[in-house]
Design an enzyme around this catalytic site. Structure first.
Site, PDB file in Angstrom:
ATOM      1  CB  CYS A 180      55.350  63.315  21.632  1.00  0.00           C
ATOM      2  SG  CYS A 180      55.917  63.768  19.973  1.00  0.00           S
ATOM      3  CB  CYS A 183      62.652  60.088  18.738  1.00  0.00           C
ATOM      4  SG  CYS A 183      61.208  59.433  17.871  1.00  0.00           S
TER       5      CYS A 183
END
Lengths: 242, 242
Positions: free
Chosen positions: B51, B162
């Site tokens: 992440c 992202c």
């Protein structure tokens, strides 16, 4: 705060775990009970479950734990819609969790058994409101995409079943047209809260009101987003550690 | 999974508290450490912090607690961008938390001290990808609004900072034009992971690979959204209670 200017409000925003709208009923219930325990510890005399998702899935679990009156937002919103509709067709928009729970449908059937109900989850509305995109082309196109079929259903009343949606009032109204009345639970929930306080003899009849904000993440973003809703009243907030 | 077909993957998705991108560095770090402890208990030989937000704000805190190699996504992405740029102008898009952390900027300066860096948070991209709106007018208008200034900056390389943004590859590419190369950290992170496993003598040379998905909310929504990323490989997931 406008309806009850003498009361002392304690607000808890679970910013460390929000948004609730895309989470399951089980998880939202677990968080709701933790939030309730925090507010019970503060010695509140009445509890408003001011989040549609929490009210939809966890109101009974919260009320079981609270010795004081508990006011949710679903019943006041459903009641206002039941009173408002003339053609007996009501729409409900909300988060995925709120719509999936069927809470508004059950409440509407209680207040108006003959009403036809149309529901639609609008997940993008919350991030749009938080981004402050409430009156641009993207908000308008999103509203058209979500509400197109609802518009065709012939409803004359639409429940804005999420705290964030009143910020998009303008574009939702444009898409639905002037004949559809938009019902915001907030006003009817405030009214219900006044009634319950008066009935139970709990209302404060003198002194100045106040508000304290508590959050579960650092306050910066809460203050920024909170001012979109409450303006200058959100000046500071205290973080609680868990 | 394609790069390391013999390895056994254990994936943890903190669906009960996501998204991380709008939360503070402190809160994301606290959650990251809890997530790390779960995976350490599973006896992993290498940890990928897959992440961007977690990698941006909590990589050091995670590495401190882990005795095994830890691979983040920031360095591999920054390195790929530093190699890709010809005109020494690189853009970075990511969540609010990733952009605010400055992690990509620091990494890029390490790999290419002479590069000019332009960054932009794009908070709506995650909910758009989760809604499956990756190729409609709303996705296109959102990309235009977020990326308009980046486009004017003359960058020739844009880091999709992202996990969700590669789903919007098509519209981001349309807005940025054919001369801007889009860098997805995933491929370079997988390459780095292969290299580290080989270097440390940890790679598995025989046997079939596998993957287990763990989540912190009920699995239904994870499976639905996960299939947008990994297709049929996301068939089931196990919820962990905390």
């Amino acid at each position: 705060m406008r309806a009850l200017p003498r009361e002392q409000f304690i607000y808890l925003g679970d910013t460390g775990r929000y948004p609730y709208g895309s989470k399951s009923a089980e998880t939202v219930s677990r968080y709701s009970i933790e939030n309730t325990e925090f507010l019970l510890d503060k010695g509140v005399k009445l509890l408003v479950v001011a989040c549609n998702t929490m009210s939809s899935v966890a109101l009974d679990a919260i009320a079981e734990r609270a010795a004081m009156p508990v006011v949710g937002v679903i019943d006041p919103g459903a009641q206002a819609a039941a009173r408002s509709t003339r053609n007996r067709r009501v729409g409900v928009i909300g988060t995925e969790a709120t719509v999936a729970s069927g809470a508004y449908t059950r409440a509407l059937r209680r207040f108006a058994p003959d009403v036809e109900i149309y529901t639609r989850a609008c997940p993008l509305f919350v991030p749009l409101a938080e981004e402050g995109w409430v009156d641009n082309d993207i908000a308008r196109a999103t509203a058209r995409l979500y509400l197109g079929s609802l518009r065709q259903s012939g409803i004359d009343t639409l429940i804005l079943g999420c705290t964030h949606y009143p910020l998009l009032h303008q574009v939702i109204g444009e898409v639905m047209g002037p004949k559809v009345r938009l019902v915001d639970s907030a006003a009817s929930t405030a009214r219900t809260t006044c009634e319950v306080l008066a009935r139970e003899g709990l209302a404060r009849s003198r002194g100045a009101g106040s508000v304290s904000f508590f959050v579960t993440d650092v306050p910066d973003r809460f203050i920024k987003v909170g001012q979109r809703f409450l303006g200058e009243q959100v000046q500071s907030a205290v973080r609680i550690e868990r």
